[in-house]
Design a protein around this motif. Structure first.
Motif, PDB file in Angstrom:
ATOM      1  N   LYS A  47      54.569  38.227  -4.783  1.00 28.33           N
ATOM      2  CA  LYS A  47      55.994  37.928  -4.689  1.00 28.33           C
ATOM      3  C   LYS A  47      56.827  39.107  -5.171  1.00 28.33           C
ATOM      4  N   ASP A  48      56.297  39.836  -6.151  1.00 32.39           N
ATOM      5  CA  ASP A  48      56.979  41.031  -6.654  1.00 32.39           C
ATOM      6  C   ASP A  48      56.659  42.185  -5.710  1.00 32.39           C
ATOM      7  N   LYS A  49      57.503  42.369  -4.696  1.00 32.08           N
ATOM      8  CA  LYS A  49      57.231  43.377  -3.660  1.00 32.08           C
ATOM      9  C   LYS A  49      57.154  44.782  -4.241  1.00 32.08           C
ATOM     10  N   GLY A  50      57.984  45.060  -5.253  1.00 34.81           N
ATOM     11  CA  GLY A  50      57.961  46.390  -5.861  1.00 34.81           C
ATOM     12  C   GLY A  50      56.617  46.686  -6.483  1.00 34.81           C
ATOM     13  N   MET A  51      56.069  45.720  -7.243  1.00 35.42           N
ATOM     14  CA  MET A  51      54.776  45.917  -7.895  1.00 35.42           C
ATOM     15  C   MET A  51      53.664  46.056  -6.869  1.00 35.42           C
ATOM     16  N   PHE A  52      53.688  45.191  -5.840  1.00 36.92           N
ATOM     17  CA  PHE A  52      52.624  45.209  -4.847  1.00 36.92           C
ATOM     18  C   PHE A  52      52.619  46.506  -4.046  1.00 36.92           C
ATOM     19  N   PHE A  53      53.776  46.890  -3.502  1.00 41.47           N
ATOM     20  CA  PHE A  53      53.802  48.079  -2.656  1.00 41.47           C
ATOM     21  C   PHE A  53      53.595  49.360  -3.469  1.00 41.47           C
ATOM     22  N   THR A  54      54.045  49.353  -4.725  1.00 41.61           N
ATOM     23  CA  THR A  54      53.775  50.513  -5.577  1.00 41.61           C
ATOM     24  C   THR A  54      52.274  50.664  -5.802  1.00 41.61           C
ATOM     25  N   SER A  55      51.591  49.540  -6.075  1.00 39.14           N
ATOM     26  CA  SER A  55      50.143  49.579  -6.276  1.00 39.14           C
ATOM     27  C   SER A  55      49.428  50.016  -5.011  1.00 39.14           C
ATOM     28  N   LEU A  56      49.930  49.564  -3.854  1.00 39.90           N
ATOM     29  CA  LEU A  56      49.263  49.858  -2.585  1.00 39.90           C
ATOM     30  C   LEU A  56      49.485  51.289  -2.138  1.00 39.90           C
ATOM     31  N   ILE A  57      50.701  51.794  -2.350  1.00 40.76           N
ATOM     32  CA  ILE A  57      51.029  53.115  -1.813  1.00 40.76           C
ATOM     33  C   ILE A  57      50.581  54.245  -2.727  1.00 40.76           C
ATOM     34  N   THR A  58      50.382  53.951  -4.006  1.00 41.47           N
ATOM     35  CA  THR A  58      49.984  55.009  -4.941  1.00 41.47           C
ATOM     36  C   THR A  58      48.697  55.721  -4.524  1.00 41.47           C
ATOM     37  N   PRO A  59      47.607  55.006  -4.166  1.00 42.39           N
ATOM     38  CA  PRO A  59      46.399  55.724  -3.728  1.00 42.39           C
ATOM     39  C   PRO A  59      46.639  56.557  -2.465  1.00 42.39           C
ATOM     40  N   MET A  60      47.510  56.073  -1.568  1.00 48.78           N
ATOM     41  CA  MET A  60      47.779  56.830  -0.345  1.00 48.78           C
ATOM     42  C   MET A  60      48.507  58.135  -0.661  1.00 48.78           C
ATOM     43  N   ILE A  61      49.463  58.047  -1.593  1.00 49.98           N
ATOM     44  CA  ILE A  61      50.173  59.252  -2.013  1.00 49.98           C
ATOM     45  C   ILE A  61      49.204  60.224  -2.681  1.00 49.98           C
ATOM     46  N   LEU A  62      48.315  59.681  -3.521  1.00 52.88           N
ATOM     47  CA  LEU A  62      47.332  60.534  -4.190  1.00 52.88           C
ATOM     48  C   LEU A  62      46.427  61.224  -3.178  1.00 52.88           C
ATOM     49  N   LEU A  63      46.053  60.520  -2.108  1.00 55.68           N
ATOM     50  CA  LEU A  63      45.195  61.120  -1.090  1.00 55.68           C
ATOM     51  C   LEU A  63      45.885  62.311  -0.442  1.00 55.68           C
ATOM     52  N   VAL A  64      47.176  62.159  -0.133  1.00 50.61           N
ATOM     53  CA  VAL A  64      47.932  63.265   0.455  1.00 50.61           C
ATOM     54  C   VAL A  64      48.023  64.432  -0.524  1.00 50.61           C
ATOM     55  N   LEU A  65      48.306  64.124  -1.790  1.00 45.06           N
ATOM     56  CA  LEU A  65      48.428  65.182  -2.801  1.00 45.06           C
ATOM     57  C   LEU A  65      47.082  65.872  -3.035  1.00 45.06           C
ATOM     58  N   TYR A  66      46.018  65.084  -3.111  1.00 45.34           N
ATOM     59  CA  TYR A  66      44.694  65.664  -3.322  1.00 45.34           C
ATOM     60  C   TYR A  66      44.326  66.583  -2.165  1.00 45.34           C
ATOM     61  N   ALA A  67      44.532  66.087  -0.926  1.00 45.83           N
ATOM     62  CA  ALA A  67      44.174  66.878   0.250  1.00 45.83           C
ATOM     63  C   ALA A  67      45.009  68.139   0.351  1.00 45.83           C
ATOM     64  N   THR A  68      46.261  68.070  -0.134  1.00 45.03           N
ATOM     65  CA  THR A  68      47.170  69.209  -0.038  1.00 45.03           C
ATOM     66  C   THR A  68      46.903  70.256  -1.107  1.00 45.03           C
ATOM     67  N   PHE A  69      46.687  69.809  -2.340  1.00 44.21           N
ATOM     68  CA  PHE A  69      46.609  70.748  -3.457  1.00 44.21           C
ATOM     69  C   PHE A  69      45.196  70.950  -4.011  1.00 44.21           C
ATOM     70  N   LEU A  70      44.381  69.882  -4.033  1.00 44.62           N
ATOM     71  CA  LEU A  70      43.069  70.013  -4.654  1.00 44.62           C
ATOM     72  C   LEU A  70      41.975  70.467  -3.694  1.00 44.62           C
ATOM     73  N   ALA A  71      42.191  70.251  -2.394  1.00 43.73           N
ATOM     74  CA  ALA A  71      41.135  70.589  -1.431  1.00 43.73           C
ATOM     75  C   ALA A  71      40.732  72.052  -1.523  1.00 43.73           C
ATOM     76  N   LYS A  72      41.719  72.954  -1.594  1.00 44.19           N
ATOM     77  CA  LYS A  72      41.406  74.385  -1.671  1.00 44.19           C
ATOM     78  C   LYS A  72      40.689  74.719  -2.976  1.00 44.19           C
ATOM     79  N   VAL A  73      41.113  74.076  -4.068  1.00 47.31           N
ATOM     80  CA  VAL A  73      40.465  74.320  -5.355  1.00 47.31           C
ATOM     81  C   VAL A  73      39.009  73.883  -5.300  1.00 47.31           C
ATOM     82  N   TYR A  74      38.765  72.691  -4.755  1.00 45.58           N
ATOM     83  CA  TYR A  74      37.393  72.198  -4.633  1.00 45.58           C
ATOM     84  C   TYR A  74      36.567  73.092  -3.716  1.00 45.58           C
ATOM     85  N   ARG A  75      37.160  73.528  -2.617  1.00 42.34           N
ATOM     86  CA  ARG A  75      36.427  74.370  -1.658  1.00 42.34           C
ATOM     87  C   ARG A  75      36.048  75.708  -2.301  1.00 42.34           C
ATOM     88  N   ASP A  76      36.996  76.320  -3.012  1.00 39.97           N
ATOM     89  CA  ASP A  76      36.730  77.612  -3.656  1.00 39.97           C
ATOM     90  C   ASP A  76      35.654  77.474  -4.735  1.00 39.97           C
TER      91      ASP A  76
END
Length: 300
Positions: free
Chosen positions: A17-46
């Motif tokens: 019922k608390d849409k803010g809590m639910f969508f924040t919980s759901l979207i956080t991993p998706m945002i992290l995936l974008v950030l990880y792929a953008t910034f950490l991928a090169k670090v991991y590859r190197d």
């Protein structure tokens, strides 16, 4: 009288019922995936290519699959715990609003109330983490896929166990919180620091010897190692197929924390599972005991 089933349904319903809590919980991993792929991928590859012994080369597809496995295992290992802290905020909100005091007026056992929060939080967290797991598999299919059905099922088991661990840990921590400000502060600290102490952001080998020993006592470290081992199992098999010696593959596993050493002794996977399950059971027991020993009425 509100039974366990009614309490669990109530808690799950309030979370959605608390849409803010639910969508924040759901979207956080998706945002992290974008950030990880953008910034950490090169670090991991190197770091991965630097760890390859001289004279060994590897196809870029296998490197991408290895880096992708590191990324999704890091994301899921962190999300299973941090999302649990978010979904478990209802426990604190009921204190603030006085709802828990109203519930305890009825003849509801404190252990029943504790279990209802735990089960509801586990269910809502699993919805988010399993969804994130599915998105991560899609991402890995694009960058490089060498996993088998068995690898996928083992990763799913890791997600479930880490979610249970995260729920148990957040339940114990959130039990003593009484304001939304305290809950937000704890959530921020966990989100910022957990990824470092569980080995998701940086290889444990990069830390000092003393800190490595401290980290080897933390159950989340073994959860991350299990997740990473299963996410990269296919890539390791591919390396073996193209002629990489076992000693080289084992060195790669050491460098990216698929292997965890406890005072110099390598922890086997069954031992990692034992630590993770044992810690979850212990934290859950402590959480229920805290409720049973609580004698004061909850105040709004």
């Amino acid at each position: 009288m509100m039974g366990l089933g009614n309490l669990m349904r109530r808690n799950v319903r309030l979370f959605f019922k608390d849409k803010g809590m639910f969508f924040t919980s759901l979207i956080t991993p998706m945002i992290l995936l974008v950030l990880y792929a953008t910034f950490l991928a090169k670090v991991y590859r190197d770091s991965f290519t630097a760890a390859l012994p001289a004279g060994f080369s590897l196809d870029s597809a296998v490197i991408d699959a290895t880096v992708g496995g590191q990324l999704i295992s890091s994301l899921l290992a962190v999300s299973c715990v941090t999302v649990a802290f978010c979904s478990n905020l209802l426990m604190v909100q009921d204190k603030v609003s006085g709802a828990r005091r109203d519930i305890t007026v009825s003849p509801v056992k404190r252990s029943t109330l504790a279990i209802s929060y735990f089960v509801a939080s586990t269910a809502t967290t699993l919805i988010v983490t399993v969804t994130a797991f599915a998105v991560c598999l899609v991402y890995l299919a694009f960058v490089g896929w060498y996993m088998t059905v068995g690898d996928v099922l083992l990763m799913l088991l890791d997600v479930v166990l880490l979610t249970l661990f995260g729920t148990a840990l957040s339940s114990c921590v959130n039990f003593s919180l009484s304001t939304n400000g305290q809950a937000s502060a704890v959530g921020t600290i966990v989100s910022a620091g957990y990824g470092f102490i569980c080995g998701a952001y940086m290889p444990i080998s990069a830390f000092s010897n003393g800190l490595q020993r401290v980290i080897s006592f933390l159950p989340g470290t073994y959860g991350t190692a299990l997740m990473r081992s299963h996410a990269l199992a296919g890539a390791y098999r591919k390396m073996a197929e193209i002629g990489f010696p076992d000693t080289v593959i084992e060195g790669i596993r050491d460098s990216i924390d698929c292997n965890i050493y406890f005072f110099g002794h390598k922890a086997e996977q069954w031992a990692m599972y034992a630590v993770l399950v044992g810690a979850t059971v212990l934290l859950t027991a402590v959480y229920v005991l805290l409720y049973r020993l609580s004698r004061t009425d909850e105040r709004g």
